[in-house]
Design an enzyme around this catalytic site. Structure first.
Site, short mmCIF file in Angstrom:
data_model
loop_
_atom_site.label_atom_id
_atom_site.label_comp_id
_atom_site.label_asym_id
_atom_site.label_seq_id
_atom_site.Cartn_x
_atom_site.Cartn_y
_atom_site.Cartn_z
CD GLU A 1 47.07 72.34 79.58
OE1 GLU A 1 46.03 73.01 79.36
OE2 GLU A 1 47.03 71.14 79.87
CG ASN B 1 42.74 74.56 80.23
OD1 ASN B 1 42.56 74.38 79.02
ND2 ASN B 1 43.76 74.03 80.88
CG HIS C 1 44.10 72.88 76.32
ND1 HIS C 1 44.16 71.96 77.34
CD2 HIS C 1 43.44 72.23 75.32
CE1 HIS C 1 43.58 70.84 76.98
NE2 HIS C 1 43.11 70.98 75.75
C1 F6R Z 1 44.12 67.14 70.90
C2 F6R Z 1 44.34 68.48 71.43
C3 F6R Z 1 43.49 69.08 72.47
C4 F6R Z 1 42.01 68.81 72.28
C5 F6R Z 1 41.20 69.46 73.40
C6 F6R Z 1 39.73 69.12 73.28
O1 F6R Z 1 45.05 66.84 69.88
O2 F6R Z 1 45.26 69.09 70.99
O3 F6R Z 1 43.71 70.46 72.51
O4 F6R Z 1 41.61 69.32 71.05
O5 F6R Z 1 41.66 69.01 74.63
O6 F6R Z 1 39.55 67.75 73.46
P1 F6R Z 1 38.15 67.06 73.18
O7 F6R Z 1 37.86 67.22 71.74
O8 F6R Z 1 38.35 65.63 73.58
O9 F6R Z 1 37.16 67.77 74.04
#
Ligand code: F6R
Length: 239
Positions: free
Chosen positions: A142, A135, A137
């Site tokens: 978010e 999304n 973030h």
């Molecule tokens: C983790 C974080 C999140 C992840 C994001 C992507 O510390 O802050 O923003 O970077 O959700 O997650 P993955 O890499 O698991 O797809």
């Protein structure tokens, strides 16, 4: 933003890992901001392997992490602190006294102030590593109506719960987290963002080519002067 596209996540891990190894060798007491999740794992593997081979030492490096779940013991198997210990810290010679982490069980306002002070006391973050949510973030900021500044307590969205609940097999995934704010991320001197897989393609497109809006928190990175975006072909497929 500088954008580089690779064939797969292994190539990204090697590229980013080498960049970190070179940077730490040139700046042994640097301050690194780390992320959890799947995206940085190949990079952490490269750094850990280089450390084991004596090609780099993290003993004078200081670190801060982006976020931590609330209402979860620090040593729970799904805490982000445990994730970092298992995927990086325990495989290196890092001095754990130099590892700072947001405390998801502390008072959010006091913890936010403490973290901001701790980062400032180290002279700021030299390189902040980021992933991106489906999304848009970054950290756990978010989509919302305004960009945040320092660390704050966030209620996680359904998109994030759907993406991360696969890791929780014993207890329900926490519904809130404490996260570095957009301001704290933007104050990092350099930012490296890694995104892989088709599920990230739409968020990546909006981050790079879309309007700068808190509805796509990563779009703010367009306003940072030193951002390196590392993508695999699937994540870059809508560019
Ligand atoms: C983790 C974080 C999140 C992840 C994001 C992507 O510390 O802050 O923003 O970077 O959700 O997650 P993955 O890499 O698991 O797809």
């Amino acid at each position: 933003m500088e954008i580089k596209v690779f064939n797969n996540e292994a190539e990204i891990g090697e590229f980013a890992g080498k960049l970190y190894v070179d940077y730490v060798n040139a700046n042994p007491d640097c301050v690194l901001g780390f992320a959890t999740g799947a995206s940085p794992v190949p990079t952490y593997d490269y750094i850990a392997k280089s450390c084991a081979e004596g090609l780099v030492s993290l003993k004078n490096v200081s670190t801060f992490n982006l976020d931590e779940y609330c209402d979860l013991p620090k040593d729970h198997k799904n805490s982000y602190f445990t994730f970092m210990c298992e995927n990086l810290f325990s495989k290196t010679d890092i001095n754990m006294a130099n590892v700072d982490f947001l405390d998801g069980n502390a008072d959010p306002d006091e913890e936010s102030a403490r973290y901001a002070k701790a980062i400032a006391a180290k002279g700021g973050i030299d390189i902040q590593l980021l992933g991106i949510g489906r999304n848009g973030h970054i950290a756990f900021n978010e989509p919302s109506d305004e960009f945040t500044d320092e660390a704050w307590k966030v209620t996680l969205t359904q998109s994030t719960i759907d993406a991360n609940s696969i890791y929780f097999d014993d207890i329900p995934m926490p519904r809130s987290a404490i996260t570095m704010g957009i301001g704290s991320i933007m104050r990092s001197k350099k930012i490296i963002l890694i995104a892989t897989g088709e599920s990230k393609a739409d968020a990546v497109k909006k981050m790079i080519k879309g309007e700068v809006t808190p509805q796509v928190p990563a779009s703010i990175l367009q306003q940072h002067s030193d951002v390196l975006v590392l993508l695999d072909t699937a994540a870059a497929s809508l560019l």
